[in-house]
Structure formats: structure tokens, C-alpha cells
Design an enzyme around this catalytic site. Structure first.
Site, PDB file in Angstrom:
ATOM      1  N   ALA A  99       0.672  -1.529  -0.077  1.00  0.00           N
ATOM      2  CA  ALA A  99       0.642  -0.090  -0.291  1.00  0.00           C
ATOM      3  C   ALA A  99       0.566   1.497   0.083  1.00  0.00           C
ATOM      4  O   ALA A  99       2.391   1.302   0.039  1.00  0.00           O
ATOM      5  CB  ALA A  99      -0.955   0.446   1.093  1.00  0.00           C
ATOM      6  N   LYS A 100       0.180   1.997   0.235  1.00  0.00           N
ATOM      7  CA  LYS A 100       1.114   3.546   0.075  1.00  0.00           C
ATOM      8  C   LYS A 100       2.133   3.930   1.009  1.00  0.00           C
ATOM      9  O   LYS A 100       3.459   4.287   0.785  1.00  0.00           O
ATOM     10  CB  LYS A 100       0.629   4.514   0.396  1.00  0.00           C
ATOM     11  CG  LYS A 100      -0.726   5.225  -1.268  1.00  0.00           C
ATOM     12  CD  LYS A 100      -0.967   6.850  -1.053  1.00  0.00           C
ATOM     13  CE  LYS A 100      -2.072   6.988  -2.249  1.00  0.00           C
ATOM     14  NZ  LYS A 100      -3.455   7.079  -2.197  1.00  0.00           N
ATOM     15  N   ARG A 101       2.249   3.549   2.274  1.00  0.00           N
ATOM     16  CA  ARG A 101       2.964   3.646   3.380  1.00  0.00           C
ATOM     17  C   ARG A 101       4.115   2.484   2.545  1.00  0.00           C
ATOM     18  O   ARG A 101       5.728   2.934   3.324  1.00  0.00           O
ATOM     19  CB  ARG A 101       2.545   2.404   4.765  1.00  0.00           C
ATOM     20  CG  ARG A 101       2.443   1.236   4.452  1.00  0.00           C
ATOM     21  CD  ARG A 101       1.822   0.677   5.750  1.00  0.00           C
ATOM     22  NE  ARG A 101       0.148   0.359   5.573  1.00  0.00           N
ATOM     23  CZ  ARG A 101      -0.357  -0.355   5.512  1.00  0.00           C
ATOM     24  NH1 ARG A 101       0.110  -1.265   4.339  1.00  0.00           N
ATOM     25  NH2 ARG A 101      -2.249  -0.905   5.542  1.00  0.00           N
ATOM     26  N   HIS A 102       4.259   1.529   1.702  1.00  0.00           N
ATOM     27  CA  HIS A 102       5.184   1.159   1.716  1.00  0.00           C
ATOM     28  C   HIS A 102       6.355   2.002  -0.034  1.00  0.00           C
ATOM     29  O   HIS A 102       6.952   1.048  -0.191  1.00  0.00           O
ATOM     30  CB  HIS A 102       5.377  -0.431   1.136  1.00  0.00           C
ATOM     31  CG  HIS A 102       4.744  -1.474   1.578  1.00  0.00           C
ATOM     32  ND1 HIS A 102       3.553  -1.845   2.068  1.00  0.00           N
ATOM     33  CD2 HIS A 102       5.513  -1.818   3.086  1.00  0.00           C
ATOM     34  CE1 HIS A 102       2.751  -2.619   3.345  1.00  0.00           C
ATOM     35  NE2 HIS A 102       4.255  -1.959   3.590  1.00  0.00           N
ATOM     36  N   GLY A 103       5.793   3.082   0.077  1.00  0.00           N
ATOM     37  CA  GLY A 103       6.149   4.191  -1.313  1.00  0.00           C
ATOM     38  C   GLY A 103       5.658   4.164  -2.350  1.00  0.00           C
ATOM     39  O   GLY A 103       4.271   3.340  -2.259  1.00  0.00           O
TER      40      GLY A 103
END
Ligand code: GLU
Length: 325
Positions: A250-254
Site C-alpha cells: 500500500a502507500k505506506r510502502h512508498g
């Protein structure tokens, strides 16, 4: 001898809620390679019923990314938003057959219900508040002053199905709870739309992420209720790609969108190489052509566990890693 026409059909069914990223790109590529390897027909279906989450223009972006990756399709794109009549017909039948009941609970009320147990993924199990509450849609309307949703009356049974990738799967249906098939505004829910569409298109093979595994028993109930049990497809539920924290990509992983890598000059061949590496089908190449990918495809090599996307993978993709592959 003339070859028999292939009646097997699969579908790529992206939701235009965002761009294609490494996780869903992997599932789509595997689905497509399986199809081309086995000679299944491919339908592209845009699942654009989730009004609030659908993003304008995301459909064309997804289609462009899929094409860039080397995928094509024999039918579609079919937009779910253009098939409202088909869903309405199915909803009518479910009402007539007594498979659904009107529900006036708001999402908040369901979440607040003290007794509501939770499924593993944090989704709330419907506590059955409206199950035997109203004699008719009108009674539900009168009681709430709003249009009721429709919920499927899930029987207290065990259901078993064979996943072609994972083997026999069993569910205690009661543990899933009654689920929504149409929202108050009349929009069909994913569970219903997918069954109506797969059946109408003659889909025989469904390859998707295992985040949807617990949707399958619900969909099987809908097939049964609509008298279409003979049209149930075969299912392959594949593990997802996660970040190093074990959580789904998801976004949290870049930024893992294909568009991001494309803008950095990453080629489709390189993208396919990493996806095939994550699928047990690659042996050190930095680029893999689409024909070669089809040739190599074999479900048997796909790992049974989630794939971890690491910072090294990201560096390899953009070509800044010292690794030779
Ligand atoms: N549209 C769904 C998704 O993008 C896929 C639905 C399905 O394959 O059944 O997650």
C-alpha cells in the site's frame, strides 16, 4: 483434425479506485499468463460500482498500464456501471426467492453493535438485527425513513469448495454473517455484481488475490440462490505481495505504482522479470519478453506464501542496484 474451440474464459477485473501497482499488476499478469498458456479467452471488466472510491480517469490509466505490461483481451472493456439492468433483475429474483431481507442499519450501527464479532481482516460480522424484523420493503422504509439495503440471509451451514491453487477450503457460513447485496441507493454490491457478470460472460476461471478468498463462499451462495450452480467457475486465490512489515502492499510502502516505474524508465520486460521472479518462474534475467513469459508459465511454481517486496527489489527495478540481475 480441427482444434476444438476453447470455451474456457477468464476475466481481468480491475477496480478503477487507483492506479495499478506491483501487487495487483502481479495478479493480473499471472491471470493473463495462465489464460494465454492454457488458451482461455480473456475478458476485461472494469468494476466501477463503488461510487465513492472510483476515481475519474483511473480506468484509462489501468488499461494503459495493462497494455504496457503486454496484456491484451478478447472482449471488453465492459463497465459494470453499464449493466445495472442485469443486476436489478438478479436482485428481483433474490427478493422473490426470499434470499434477501431489507436492512436499515447504518454502517456505524453495525460497527457499534456490542455483540458484533469481527472477522480476521477487521470487517464486522452483521449481528442479524434486521433479519426477521420487517415484513416488506415498505415496512422497512416506514420504520427508518430511508431506502433499505438488502442483505443475503446466510444459512447456518458449512460450505466446501476446491480452490485450484490452495486445495479444499471450508467455511462455516454463519461465521461470515449476512452480507449486503444491494445498497440503499440501489447500487449492487460487489458480491452480487461479480456473480451476475461472471455468469453472463461465461467465465469459467477466476484468478484473483487471496484477500478475496472469503468472498467466494458468499458468491457461491448467490450462484445457488439464482439457480446458477452449474456456472460456478474454478478459482485460484493467489497470495498477495506485502511490504517488509508483512502488510499488504500500500502507500505506506512508498510509490509502487507502475506509472512511477514507467516514469523512471523501467521497461515492461524488467517489470515482467521481477513479477516472474516473485512467481517462481524466472532465473536471473533482467528482462523477459511476453512470449517467453507465457512459455514459462506454470501455476505449480507459484509460491504458496505471500511475496515480500523489499527495498532491494525497488532498487533493482530502477536499475540502481549492484546486483547483476
Ligand atoms: N475488482 C476486484 C479488485 O480489483 C476484483 C474482483 C474479483 O476478481 O472478483 O479487487
Amino acid at each position: 483434425m480441427t482444434p476444438l474451440p476453447c470455451w474456457e474464459m477468464t476475466r481481468l477485473a480491475p477496480s478503477p479506485t487507483g492506479a495499478l501497482h506491483l501487487g495487483n499488476a502481479r495478479t493480473f499478469l499471472i491471470n493473463w499468463l495462465a489464460a494465454r498458456r492454457a488458451g482461455w479467452r480473456v475478458l476485461l471488466r472494469i468494476e466501477d460500482l463503488d461510487g465513492p472510491r472510483t476515481k475519474r480517469g483511473a480506468d484509462t490509466g489501468l488499461i494503459d498500464d495493462l497494455r504496457w505490461l503486454g496484456l491484451d483481451w478478447d472482449e471488453g472493456p465492459v463497465y459494470q456501471s453499464s449493466r445495472m439492468g442485469a443486476y436489478a433483475g438478479a436482485i428481483e429474483r433474490l427478493i422473490e426467492n426470499g434470499n434477501v431481507y431489507p436492512c436499515i442499519c447504518t454502517r456505524k450501527e453495525v460497527e457499534l453493535a456490542a455483540s458484533a464479532p469481527h472477522l480476521e481482516d477487521g470487517a464486522t460480522i452483521y449481528p442479524g438485527t434486521c433479519r426477521n424484523r420487517f415484513d416488506s420493503m415498505d415496512a422497512a422504509r416506514a420504520a427508518s425513513g430511508r431506502e433499505p439495503a438488502l442483505r443475503f440471509r446466510v444459512p447456518a451451514e458449512r460450505i466446501e469448495f476446491r480452490d485450484a491453487f490452495r486445495g479444499v477450503i471450508q467455511y462455516d457460513l454463519e461465521s461470515l454473517g449476512d452480507f449486503v447485496v444491494a445498497k440503499g441507493d440501489g447500487t449492487p454490491a460487489y458480491q452480487l455484481a461479480v456473480v451476475v457478470d461472471d455468469a453472463a460472460a461465461g467465465v469459467t476461471a477466476v484468478v484473483r488475490g487471496d484477500d478475496l478468498l472469503d468472498s467466494t463462499p458468499r458468491q457461491l451462495l448467490i450462484y445457488r440462490a439464482l439457480g446458477m450452480s452449474n456456472q460456478i467457475p474454478r478459482y485460484w486465490h493467489l497470495p498477495l505481495v506485502t511490504g517488509t512489515d508483512g502488510r499488504r502492499l500500500a502507500k505506506r510502502h512508498g510509490d509502487t505504482r507502475l506509472g512511477h516505474y514507467r516514469s523512471k524508465g523501467v521497461t515492461a520486460g524488467r517489470m515482467r522479470a521481477i513479477i516472474l521472479r516473485w512467481s517462481g518462474l524466472e532465473s536471473g534475467e533482467s528482462e523477459i519478453g511476453i512470449e517467453e513469459a507465457i512459455r514459462r508459465f506454470d501455476f505449480a511454481h507459484i509460491p504458496r506464501v505471500a511475496i515480500t517486496f523489499t527495498p532491494e527489489d525497488d532498487a533493482w527495478l530502477v536499475g540502481s542496484s549492484g546486483r547483476s540481475r
